[in-house]
Design an enzyme around this catalytic site. Structure first.
Site, PDB file in Angstrom:
ATOM      1  CB  ALA A 111      -0.909  -0.014   1.227  1.00  0.00           C
ATOM      2  CB  SER A 112       1.373   3.917  -2.479  1.00  0.00           C
ATOM      3  OG  SER A 112       1.531   3.025  -3.547  1.00  0.00           O
ATOM      4  CD  GLN A 113       5.352   8.522   2.270  1.00  0.00           C
ATOM      5  OE1 GLN A 113       6.229   8.137   1.492  1.00  0.00           O
ATOM      6  NE2 GLN A 113       5.571   9.446   3.172  1.00  0.00           N
TER       7      GLN A 113
END
Length: 339
Positions: A111-113
């Site tokens: 899950a991206s920042q």
């Protein structure tokens, strides 16, 4: 900290209409995350701020992994220890990437920042009524943000791994969103849903897959992680697109599928102050296979350590190349199969 649930690995996927035991505590955590992202200069667009305020990120990461010495530690909403469940919920709303799938100690999906996601969504310059294709479904969180902004019917997300798309679809339903989730090779795009006004990749590519441009309307935007940066292209037609890198760094899991592979970057013999510099690593990766590392180092010094936004990419006539300052030269390097 809310009622503990023990049935199944992904409790939020069992019943989209069941009560979320963490909803109340997540509201303030989400507000704090939005405040943090906004303080950094992102979320100036009210539509995107509303999306980040409304979409519950914890529904998309019912468990995640934290890197520790010798491997990963798993945190889950179903952990019997209340303190560990609290760590899970707090971690879901920290402004950092989260490892969501690990196989044989290798990161498969993440899950991206959130702040980076906000910057990417803003860079897409989306308008009401436009349609978007996301390459790399991940947890489904980014597709939910897009669907909040555009509506379910205008969002398509694709991933090669059926387990990932199945989970993303369940997470989206649990949060009340139903965009089209497709299992397939992201490098081939999704012709059955084309044409698109924007394509955004949440996985790194060594060059721009030609199928993406062929599935774009004239004027469409393509945003993708490339060479530890984010390239934003404006599509003129299916044979031509051009644009510059954003200023921010970006490190994503590589795109799986397709024929292209990440270039091998060699640093042997180069000064440590260069190899440890993020901007030089960007240049070294961008020119891998085209420039000798020492030539790249000479260029980096000669041009006074150029920032990412001085670089760009052009796709035209079946070829694509990266450039510094000017797409016509004098500094040009072929990308992908064009090399």
């Amino acid at each position: 900290m809310g009622t503990h649930r023990t049935s199944g690995e992904d409790p939020f996927s069992e019943d989209p209409f069941s009560e979320d035991p963490f909803a109340e505590e997540a509201v303030e955590a989400r507000r704090e995350l939005v405040r943090e992202i906004a303080a950094g200069g992102d979320l100036q667009d009210p539509a995107w701020r509303s999306a980040f305020e409304d979409v519950p990120r914890h529904l998309f990461v019912p468990y995640f992994h934290i890197g520790v010495i010798g491997g990963y530690e798993r945190l889950s909403c179903e952990d019997p220890d209340p303190a560990r469940r609290r760590r899970w919920l707090e971690g879901a709303y920290l402004d950092r990437p989260l490892a969501t799938r690990v196989r044989d100690r290798e990161l498969v999906s993440s899950a991206s920042q959130p702040s980076l996601m906000a910057a990417m969504l803003h860079a897409l310059e989306l308008r009401d009524g436009e349609s978007v294709l996301e390459i790399g479904a991940g947890t489904g969180y980014n597709a939910a943000l897009l669907a909040h902004r555009l509506g379910d019917e205008r969002v398509t997300t694709i991933d090669l791994d059926e387990d990932i798309t199945r989970a993303a679809r369940a997470h989206l339903a649990a949060a009340g969103f139903h965009p089209v989730v497709v299992t397939g090779d992201g490098a081939a795009g999704c012709p059955g849903r084309a044409p698109f006004d924007a394509i955004v990749a949440t996985c790194a590519v060594p060059s721009v897959p030609p199928a993406w441009l062929a599935q774009c309307r004239p004027g469409a935007r393509v945003l993708a992680p490339l060479s530890t940066g984010l390239i934003r292209l404006r599509v003129r037609d299916e044979g031509h697109a051009e644009g510059r890198f954003l200023h921010t760094s970006a490190f994503f899991v590589p795109l799986r599928g397709g024929a292209a592979r990440e270039p091998v970057v060699r640093t042997g013999g180069l000064p440590r102050h260069a190899t440890e510099n993020e901007l030089f690593r960007f240049l070294l990766t961008l020119t891998a296979g085209s420039l000798d590392p020492y030539e790249a180092y000479s260029l980096w010094q000669r041009e006074r350590r150029p920032a990412r936004e001085r670089f760009g990419v052009t796709v035209s006539g079946g070829h694509q190349w990266a450039w510094l300052d000017d797409p016509e030269g004098p500094y040009l390097w072929p990308l992908g199969t064009a090399a």
